[in-house]
Write a protein that holds these residues in place. Structure first.
Motif, PDB file in Angstrom:
ATOM      1  N   VAL A 160      30.223  52.983  50.934  1.00 11.27           N
ATOM      2  CA  VAL A 160      30.655  54.121  50.185  1.00 11.27           C
ATOM      3  C   VAL A 160      31.576  54.962  50.693  1.00 11.27           C
ATOM      4  CG1 VAL A 160      29.932  56.481  49.583  1.00 11.27           C
ATOM      5  CG2 VAL A 160      28.427  54.482  49.063  1.00 11.27           C
ATOM      6  N   ALA A 161      31.582  55.027  52.113  1.00 14.68           N
ATOM      7  CA  ALA A 161      32.439  55.885  53.052  1.00 14.68           C
ATOM      8  C   ALA A 161      33.765  55.442  52.868  1.00 14.68           C
ATOM      9  CB  ALA A 161      32.080  55.957  54.455  1.00 14.68           C
ATOM     10  N   ASP A 162      34.012  54.148  52.584  1.00 15.00           N
ATOM     11  CA  ASP A 162      35.444  53.610  52.404  1.00 15.00           C
ATOM     12  C   ASP A 162      36.149  53.452  51.195  1.00 15.00           C
ATOM     13  OD1 ASP A 162      35.402  53.072  55.300  1.00 15.00           O
ATOM     14  OD2 ASP A 162      35.086  51.060  55.033  1.00 15.00           O
ATOM     15  N   ILE A 163      35.226  54.132  50.268  1.00 16.18           N
ATOM     16  CA  ILE A 163      35.827  54.019  48.813  1.00 16.18           C
ATOM     17  C   ILE A 163      36.965  55.186  48.466  1.00 16.18           C
ATOM     18  CG2 ILE A 163      35.372  54.313  46.223  1.00 16.18           C
ATOM     19  CD1 ILE A 163      34.268  51.810  47.478  1.00 16.18           C
ATOM     20  N   ASP A 182      23.169  55.972  39.681  1.00 18.37           N
ATOM     21  CA  ASP A 182      22.128  55.965  38.192  1.00 18.37           C
ATOM     22  C   ASP A 182      21.878  54.721  37.643  1.00 18.37           C
ATOM     23  OD1 ASP A 182      22.057  58.701  38.882  1.00 18.37           O
ATOM     24  OD2 ASP A 182      23.610  59.224  37.270  1.00 18.37           O
ATOM     25  N   ALA A 183      23.087  53.733  37.536  1.00 19.92           N
ATOM     26  CA  ALA A 183      22.930  52.552  36.871  1.00 19.92           C
ATOM     27  C   ALA A 183      22.194  51.698  37.944  1.00 19.92           C
ATOM     28  CB  ALA A 183      24.019  51.870  36.629  1.00 19.92           C
ATOM     29  N   GLN A 184      22.318  51.749  39.013  1.00 19.33           N
ATOM     30  CA  GLN A 184      21.733  50.965  40.033  1.00 19.33           C
ATOM     31  C   GLN A 184      20.276  51.063  40.253  1.00 19.33           C
ATOM     32  OE1 GLN A 184      22.685  48.371  42.666  1.00 19.33           O
ATOM     33  NE2 GLN A 184      24.427  48.037  41.335  1.00 19.33           N
ATOM     34  N   MET A 185      19.993  52.500  40.209  1.00 21.76           N
ATOM     35  CA  MET A 185      18.555  52.879  39.989  1.00 21.76           C
ATOM     36  C   MET A 185      17.741  52.191  38.913  1.00 21.76           C
ATOM     37  SD  MET A 185      17.918  54.521  42.643  1.00 21.76           S
ATOM     38  CE  MET A 185      16.314  55.869  42.370  1.00 21.76           C
ATOM     39  N   GLY A 186      18.418  52.086  37.682  1.00 21.15           N
ATOM     40  CA  GLY A 186      17.922  51.626  36.358  1.00 21.15           C
ATOM     41  C   GLY A 186      17.559  50.142  36.821  1.00 21.15           C
ATOM     42  N   ASP A 242      23.042  52.077  50.039  1.00 17.81           N
ATOM     43  CA  ASP A 242      24.146  52.723  50.717  1.00 17.81           C
ATOM     44  C   ASP A 242      24.413  53.787  49.725  1.00 17.81           C
ATOM     45  OD1 ASP A 242      26.314  53.119  52.397  1.00 17.81           O
ATOM     46  OD2 ASP A 242      27.709  51.822  51.221  1.00 17.81           O
ATOM     47  N   LEU A 243      24.513  53.852  48.629  1.00 20.13           N
ATOM     48  CA  LEU A 243      24.633  55.132  47.643  1.00 20.13           C
ATOM     49  C   LEU A 243      23.639  56.144  47.848  1.00 20.13           C
ATOM     50  CD1 LEU A 243      25.791  53.178  44.512  1.00 20.13           C
ATOM     51  CD2 LEU A 243      27.036  54.865  45.634  1.00 20.13           C
ATOM     52  N   LEU A 244      22.169  55.513  47.913  1.00 18.40           N
ATOM     53  CA  LEU A 244      21.398  56.717  48.414  1.00 18.40           C
ATOM     54  C   LEU A 244      21.444  57.352  49.699  1.00 18.40           C
ATOM     55  CD1 LEU A 244      17.916  54.831  47.048  1.00 18.40           C
ATOM     56  CD2 LEU A 244      18.932  56.933  46.095  1.00 18.40           C
ATOM     57  N   SER A 245      21.925  56.548  50.554  1.00 16.80           N
ATOM     58  CA  SER A 245      22.055  57.251  51.815  1.00 16.80           C
ATOM     59  C   SER A 245      23.279  58.482  51.912  1.00 16.80           C
ATOM     60  CB  SER A 245      22.531  56.076  52.858  1.00 16.80           C
ATOM     61  OG  SER A 245      23.868  55.739  52.736  1.00 16.80           O
ATOM     62  N   ALA A 246      24.333  58.268  50.844  1.00 21.87           N
ATOM     63  CA  ALA A 246      25.331  59.050  50.906  1.00 21.87           C
ATOM     64  C   ALA A 246      25.030  60.068  49.725  1.00 21.87           C
ATOM     65  CB  ALA A 246      26.488  58.449  50.498  1.00 21.87           C
ATOM     66  N   LEU A 284      13.735  59.344  49.431  1.00 24.43           N
ATOM     67  CA  LEU A 284      14.010  59.935  50.920  1.00 24.43           C
ATOM     68  C   LEU A 284      13.957  58.647  52.009  1.00 24.43           C
ATOM     69  CD1 LEU A 284      12.141  63.385  50.616  1.00 24.43           C
ATOM     70  CD2 LEU A 284      14.703  63.002  50.290  1.00 24.43           C
ATOM     71  N   THR A 285      12.891  57.911  52.119  1.00 26.33           N
ATOM     72  CA  THR A 285      12.803  57.000  53.192  1.00 26.33           C
ATOM     73  C   THR A 285      14.103  56.044  52.820  1.00 26.33           C
ATOM     74  OG1 THR A 285      10.254  57.409  52.962  1.00 26.33           O
ATOM     75  CG2 THR A 285      11.265  55.395  54.042  1.00 26.33           C
ATOM     76  N   ALA A 286      14.116  55.483  51.870  1.00 29.97           N
ATOM     77  CA  ALA A 286      15.253  54.592  51.569  1.00 29.97           C
ATOM     78  C   ALA A 286      16.606  55.254  51.783  1.00 29.97           C
ATOM     79  CB  ALA A 286      15.287  54.180  50.027  1.00 29.97           C
ATOM     80  N   ALA A 287      16.826  56.436  51.639  1.00 30.44           N
ATOM     81  CA  ALA A 287      18.138  57.209  51.875  1.00 30.44           C
ATOM     82  C   ALA A 287      18.299  57.140  53.425  1.00 30.44           C
ATOM     83  CB  ALA A 287      18.155  58.314  51.200  1.00 30.44           C
ATOM     84  N   ALA A 288      17.201  57.577  54.034  1.00 28.79           N
ATOM     85  CA  ALA A 288      17.358  57.787  55.499  1.00 28.79           C
ATOM     86  C   ALA A 288      17.332  56.297  56.379  1.00 28.79           C
ATOM     87  CB  ALA A 288      16.103  58.734  56.157  1.00 28.79           C
ATOM     88  N   SER A 289      16.537  55.525  55.781  1.00 31.94           N
ATOM     89  CA  SER A 289      16.441  54.105  56.583  1.00 31.94           C
ATOM     90  C   SER A 289      17.584  53.458  56.587  1.00 31.94           C
ATOM     91  CB  SER A 289      15.110  53.452  56.077  1.00 31.94           C
ATOM     92  OG  SER A 289      13.909  54.230  55.944  1.00 31.94           O
ATOM     93  N   TRP A 290      18.205  53.366  55.656  1.00 31.75           N
ATOM     94  CA  TRP A 290      19.218  52.409  55.462  1.00 31.75           C
ATOM     95  C   TRP A 290      20.283  52.547  56.469  1.00 31.75           C
ATOM     96  CZ3 TRP A 290      19.669  47.907  53.223  1.00 31.75           C
ATOM     97  CH2 TRP A 290      20.951  47.362  53.092  1.00 31.75           C
ATOM     98  N   PRO A 291      21.238  53.622  56.609  1.00 33.94           N
ATOM     99  CA  PRO A 291      21.842  53.790  57.895  1.00 33.94           C
ATOM    100  C   PRO A 291      21.449  53.361  59.250  1.00 33.94           C
ATOM    101  CG  PRO A 291      21.375  56.043  56.991  1.00 33.94           C
ATOM    102  CD  PRO A 291      20.709  55.020  55.949  1.00 33.94           C
TER     103      PRO A 291
END
Length: 227
Positions: A32-35, A67-71, A112-116, A169-176
């Motif tokens: 995400v950071a490089d987009i 949102d699409a990825q979550m679906g 990656d999107l959740l972490s950002a 929250l756990t997915a967002a924090a754990s991924w990076p």
């Protein structure tokens, strides 16, 4: 790819879809950071000013991709969680936690999107965009809660929504933390003591959710005993 000016609603929707598809393709190649909006515009074949006719910012584009990825993830989770076996509740909790972790890990773009999400994507957007995104997030939480209660009917709706929040929250924090940079990988390899700090994504999510689920089950059982 060069687009002519969109003159109908159908053409405008085609432009929006092309932007979202291109952003998704870029996320399979870079974090995400490089987009950047400039690169996104170049790849979709539109001037940056034209991309901004359809999305107010880079972050607005990426929130829609999120949102699409979550679906898509929910569809995966709903399917695999049907296989939770009718074991004792604590074992069902472990099964469900493991399934949640595995289906999330299978979608690195989503993680990656959740972490950002909170620190980056929800910052450079309008109230209208945030409201639309948060309503989609609420629908996701409700669906996670439904899946949790199907596997663990011992829990109630409030418990299940708590699990949904902890999952995101756990997915967002754990991924990076579980996908270190090359420099950090080298540091882990150079010093075994530091290397012990590296934990796998599956392990962090599975343990956290198992403890959450079993704790809620114990709390619910305790309340039943008191009654």
């Amino acid at each position: 790819m060069e687009f002519q000016r969109a003159r109908s609603e159908e053409q405008r929707e085609q432009r929006r879809a092309a932007i979202l598809t291109t952003a998704s393709e870029m996320l399979t190649q870079m974090p995400v950071a490089d987009i950047s909006l400039n690169e996104l515009s170049r790849r979709v074949g539109l001037a940056k000013s034209n991309v901004l006719r359809y999305f107010e910012s880079r972050e607005a584009v990426l929130l829609e991709v999120l949102d699409a990825q979550m679906g898509g993830w929910l569809t995966d989770l709903d399917e695999v969680s049907m296989a939770v076996e009718p074991d004792p509740a604590d074992e069902r909790a472990g099964q469900l936690a493991s399934m949640i972790a595995a289906t999330l890990r299978a979608r690195p773009m989503l993680c990656d999107l959740l972490s950002a999400q909170a620190g980056v994507l929800e910052r450079n957007v309008s109230t209208a965009v945030v409201l639309r995104h948060k309503r989609a997030t609420l629908a996701v939480a409700d669906e996670i809660a439904r899946i949790v209660i199907r596997a663990l009917p011992e829990l109630d709706a409030e418990d299940a929504l708590h699990v949904a929040a902890i999952t995101i929250l756990t997915a967002a924090a754990s991924w990076p933390h579980s996908t270190p940079s090359e420099a950090l990988k080298a540091a882990y390899e150079a010093d075994p003591a530091i290397g012990k700090l590296l934990m796998s994504f599956d392990h962090i999510v599975t343990v956290t959710l198992t403890l959450t689920l079993t704790g809620l089950l114990a709390q619910r059982q305790g309340r039943g005993a008191e009654a």
